[in-house]
Write a protein that holds these residues in place. Structure first.
Motif, PDB file in Angstrom:
ATOM      1  N   UNK A 132      82.723  -4.410  46.466  1.00 51.96           N
ATOM      2  CA  UNK A 132      83.765  -4.394  45.441  1.00 51.96           C
ATOM      3  C   UNK A 132      83.797  -5.725  44.706  1.00 51.96           C
ATOM      4  N   UNK A 133      83.874  -5.678  43.374  1.00 56.12           N
ATOM      5  CA  UNK A 133      83.949  -6.900  42.564  1.00 56.12           C
ATOM      6  C   UNK A 133      85.141  -6.817  41.620  1.00 56.12           C
ATOM      7  N   UNK A 134      85.650  -7.994  41.216  1.00 55.42           N
ATOM      8  CA  UNK A 134      86.725  -8.079  40.226  1.00 55.42           C
ATOM      9  C   UNK A 134      87.952  -7.277  40.630  1.00 55.42           C
ATOM     10  N   UNK A 135      88.344  -7.423  41.893  1.00 58.26           N
ATOM     11  CA  UNK A 135      89.501  -6.676  42.396  1.00 58.26           C
ATOM     12  C   UNK A 135      90.787  -7.449  42.096  1.00 58.26           C
ATOM     13  N   UNK A 136      91.753  -6.770  41.530  1.00 56.63           N
ATOM     14  CA  UNK A 136      93.044  -7.382  41.213  1.00 56.63           C
ATOM     15  C   UNK A 136      93.981  -7.293  42.414  1.00 56.63           C
ATOM     16  N   UNK A 137      94.976  -8.169  42.426  1.00 58.11           N
ATOM     17  CA  UNK A 137      95.953  -8.163  43.503  1.00 58.11           C
ATOM     18  C   UNK A 137      96.680  -6.829  43.578  1.00 58.11           C
ATOM     19  N   UNK A 138      96.901  -6.344  44.788  1.00 58.59           N
ATOM     20  CA  UNK A 138      97.599  -5.084  44.963  1.00 58.59           C
ATOM     21  C   UNK A 138      96.713  -3.861  44.847  1.00 58.59           C
ATOM     22  N   UNK A 139      95.436  -4.040  44.533  1.00 52.91           N
ATOM     23  CA  UNK A 139      94.525  -2.893  44.442  1.00 52.91           C
ATOM     24  C   UNK A 139      94.347  -2.294  45.843  1.00 52.91           C
ATOM     25  N   UNK A 140      94.657  -1.003  46.031  1.00 58.05           N
ATOM     26  CA  UNK A 140      94.561  -0.407  47.366  1.00 58.05           C
ATOM     27  C   UNK A 140      93.162   0.040  47.751  1.00 58.05           C
ATOM     28  N   UNK A 141      92.213   0.003  46.805  1.00 56.26           N
ATOM     29  CA  UNK A 141      90.898   0.581  47.078  1.00 56.26           C
ATOM     30  C   UNK A 141      90.187  -0.040  48.277  1.00 56.26           C
ATOM     31  N   UNK A 142      90.196  -1.375  48.456  1.00 56.80           N
ATOM     32  CA  UNK A 142      89.517  -1.928  49.630  1.00 56.80           C
ATOM     33  C   UNK A 142      90.054  -1.366  50.951  1.00 56.80           C
ATOM     34  N   UNK A 143      91.363  -1.225  51.042  1.00 59.27           N
ATOM     35  CA  UNK A 143      91.961  -0.710  52.268  1.00 59.27           C
ATOM     36  C   UNK A 143      91.670   0.778  52.448  1.00 59.27           C
ATOM     37  N   UNK A 144      91.614   1.517  51.342  1.00 62.93           N
ATOM     38  CA  UNK A 144      91.307   2.944  51.442  1.00 62.93           C
ATOM     39  C   UNK A 144      89.857   3.166  51.872  1.00 62.93           C
ATOM     40  N   UNK A 145      88.960   2.328  51.392  1.00 62.45           N
ATOM     41  CA  UNK A 145      87.560   2.438  51.814  1.00 62.45           C
ATOM     42  C   UNK A 145      87.444   2.193  53.315  1.00 62.45           C
ATOM     43  N   UNK A 146      88.130   1.160  53.789  1.00 65.99           N
ATOM     44  CA  UNK A 146      88.115   0.879  55.235  1.00 65.99           C
ATOM     45  C   UNK A 146      88.723   2.039  56.021  1.00 65.99           C
ATOM     46  N   UNK A 147      89.766   2.651  55.455  1.00 60.98           N
ATOM     47  CA  UNK A 147      90.398   3.768  56.127  1.00 60.98           C
ATOM     48  C   UNK A 147      89.478   4.970  56.284  1.00 60.98           C
ATOM     49  N   UNK A 148      88.464   5.056  55.418  1.00 60.16           N
ATOM     50  CA  UNK A 148      87.482   6.132  55.528  1.00 60.16           C
ATOM     51  C   UNK A 148      86.391   5.804  56.541  1.00 60.16           C
ATOM     52  N   UNK A 149      86.488   4.619  57.142  1.00 60.97           N
ATOM     53  CA  UNK A 149      85.512   4.231  58.147  1.00 60.97           C
ATOM     54  C   UNK A 149      84.233   3.662  57.588  1.00 60.97           C
ATOM     55  N   UNK A 150      84.226   3.294  56.297  1.00 55.89           N
ATOM     56  CA  UNK A 150      83.023   2.748  55.669  1.00 55.89           C
ATOM     57  C   UNK A 150      83.063   1.227  55.664  1.00 55.89           C
ATOM     58  N   UNK A 151      81.948   0.572  55.927  1.00 56.87           N
ATOM     59  CA  UNK A 151      81.899  -0.883  55.778  1.00 56.87           C
ATOM     60  C   UNK A 151      82.129  -1.275  54.320  1.00 56.87           C
ATOM     61  N   UNK A 152      82.842  -2.376  54.094  1.00 50.37           N
ATOM     62  CA  UNK A 152      83.135  -2.832  52.735  1.00 50.37           C
ATOM     63  C   UNK A 152      83.145  -4.349  52.714  1.00 50.37           C
ATOM     64  N   UNK A 153      82.621  -4.937  51.620  1.00 46.34           N
ATOM     65  CA  UNK A 153      82.654  -6.379  51.393  1.00 46.34           C
ATOM     66  C   UNK A 153      83.084  -6.600  49.950  1.00 46.34           C
ATOM     67  N   UNK A 154      83.992  -7.553  49.749  1.00 42.04           N
ATOM     68  CA  UNK A 154      84.512  -7.841  48.422  1.00 42.04           C
ATOM     69  C   UNK A 154      83.884  -9.101  47.844  1.00 42.04           C
ATOM     70  N   UNK A 155      83.764  -9.125  46.514  1.00 44.07           N
ATOM     71  CA  UNK A 155      83.438 -10.343  45.783  1.00 44.07           C
ATOM     72  C   UNK A 155      84.764 -10.960  45.359  1.00 44.07           C
ATOM     73  N   UNK A 156      85.136 -12.095  45.988  1.00 49.64           N
ATOM     74  CA  UNK A 156      86.467 -12.639  45.780  1.00 49.64           C
ATOM     75  C   UNK A 156      87.444 -11.993  46.745  1.00 49.64           C
TER      76      UNK A 156
END
Length: 341
Positions: A132-156
């Motif tokens: 994930x790149x250019x994520x704004x504060x409060x964006x739920x997508x990173x947490x939802x991806x983790x909730x699906x059991x998928x590995x995730x890494x953010x830029x920033x």
């Protein structure tokens, strides 16, 4: 009485019976070592009781990989292709994934409807992990991806206490270095054009700017702070506002090279010479900085290396072999001095 039921059991039913999430069941079925023995036993019992058989069409549930990685950028096409930052990031990610024989899926998420469609796509197990790149504060997508059991890494990151693994650069140090350089050049009325303040990167660079002023013994002046949006037009508009409020400013620290280009345009419109009247510093050390007239002093962040590091972290998380990697990487920045100061 048998615990089995009519109809083909689903992964969700296994998860409910075991008292765990869908992603956890998927990890157990795929043989991931990142599951406790207690959880593994509970899932195995639920599978046996329900008579669950993984659907061969769902590759990830059958124990194989999709060999695809999604890079998600929640921005419009115009910004994606106008900013060298994203192109450098994609180059770094792509190079690292190519070395690992993974396919890159570039996805733009610009609305809630697109976000929901993307989450459905992820739930179908069509990728092995998400960047994930250019994520704004409060964006739920990173947490939802983790909730699906998928590995995730953010830029920033979204906050200082970001729970999702990330790769970032020293944004506070970038602001401090810019101000220290301008002070050394004899500037004392130093303004800044920030990025959107719902993004941690913008708040961090603003914090570095303020820390630099304090270290130089200069009083804070909110009249010298104007908010931009990481676009050229945003930098132009914010600089016009600064000149209206504080026509005596003698330096501008823009939180990106693209906004610095907009600031340069506004200064020229106002008849201000760079650097004679107003010194100018950006961030990124992108081609924009080298091609400006005069060439722009800029704080270099290793964008392509950030992309490579993100991809490397994600691939190791997918493989889940060996000791767990650090979940946070902050790469150093470097001031590159040119003729704009």
């Amino acid at each position: 009485m048998s615990g089995r039921q009519s109809g083909r059991p689903t992964l969700e039913q296994v998860a409910a019976r075991a008292g765990v999430g869908r992603g956890t069941v998927s990890r157990v079925i795929n043989g991931s070592p990142r599951v406790s023995e207690q959880t593994r036993t509970a899932v195995a019992r639920a599978v046996a009781e329900l008579g669950y058989v993984p659907n061969q069409a769902a590759r990830a549930l059958a124990g194989s990989r999709t060999d695809a990685i999604a890079l998600v950028i929640p921005e419009a096409e115009a910004r994606l292709f106008a900013e060298p930052y994203f192109l450098d990031l994609i180059r770094g990610v792509s190079a690292e994934l190519a070395d690992g024989d993974k396919q890159l899926l570039l996805t733009l998420v610009r609305s809630e409807q697109e976000r929901q469609r993307f989450e459905q796509y992820l739930a179908a197990q069509r990728v092995d992990g998400v960047l994930l790149a250019s994520v704004h504060g409060g964006d739920p997508l990173p947490d939802r991806v983790r909730g699906l059991g998928l590995p995730v890494v953010m830029n920033g990151r979204r906050t200082e206490a970001e729970p999702v693994p990330y790769v970032d650069s020293d944004n506070i140090g970038a602001g401090r270095a810019a101000v220290a350089h301008l002070v050394a050049r004899g500037r004392s009325r130093i303004a800044t054009v920030t990025g959107p303040l719902d993004m941690y990167v913008a708040r961090a660079r603003l914090g570095g700017y303020r820390a630099g002023l304090t270290e130089a013994g200069l009083p804070p002046d909110e009249g010298l702070v104007s908010t931009g949006d990481f676009t050229e037009e945003g930098g132009r508009r914010a600089t016009r506002e600064l000149l209206d409020r504080r026509p005596d400013l003698d330096a501008v620290f823009a939180a990106s090279d693209v906004m610095a280009a907009g600031a340069r345009g506004a200064l020229r419109e106002a008849g201000r010479r760079v650097p004679e009247d107003v010194a100018l510093v950006g961030v990124d050390d992108s081609p924009v900085a080298r091609l400006m007239d005069p060439p722009l002093t800029s704080v270099r962040q290793p964008i392509e290396e950030m992309g490579r590091t993100m991809a490397r972290m994600l691939l190791r998380d997918i493989a889940a072999t060996g000791p767990e990697e650090p979940r946070r990487h902050v790469l150093p920045t470097e001031l590159i001095v040119r003729e704009s100061t």
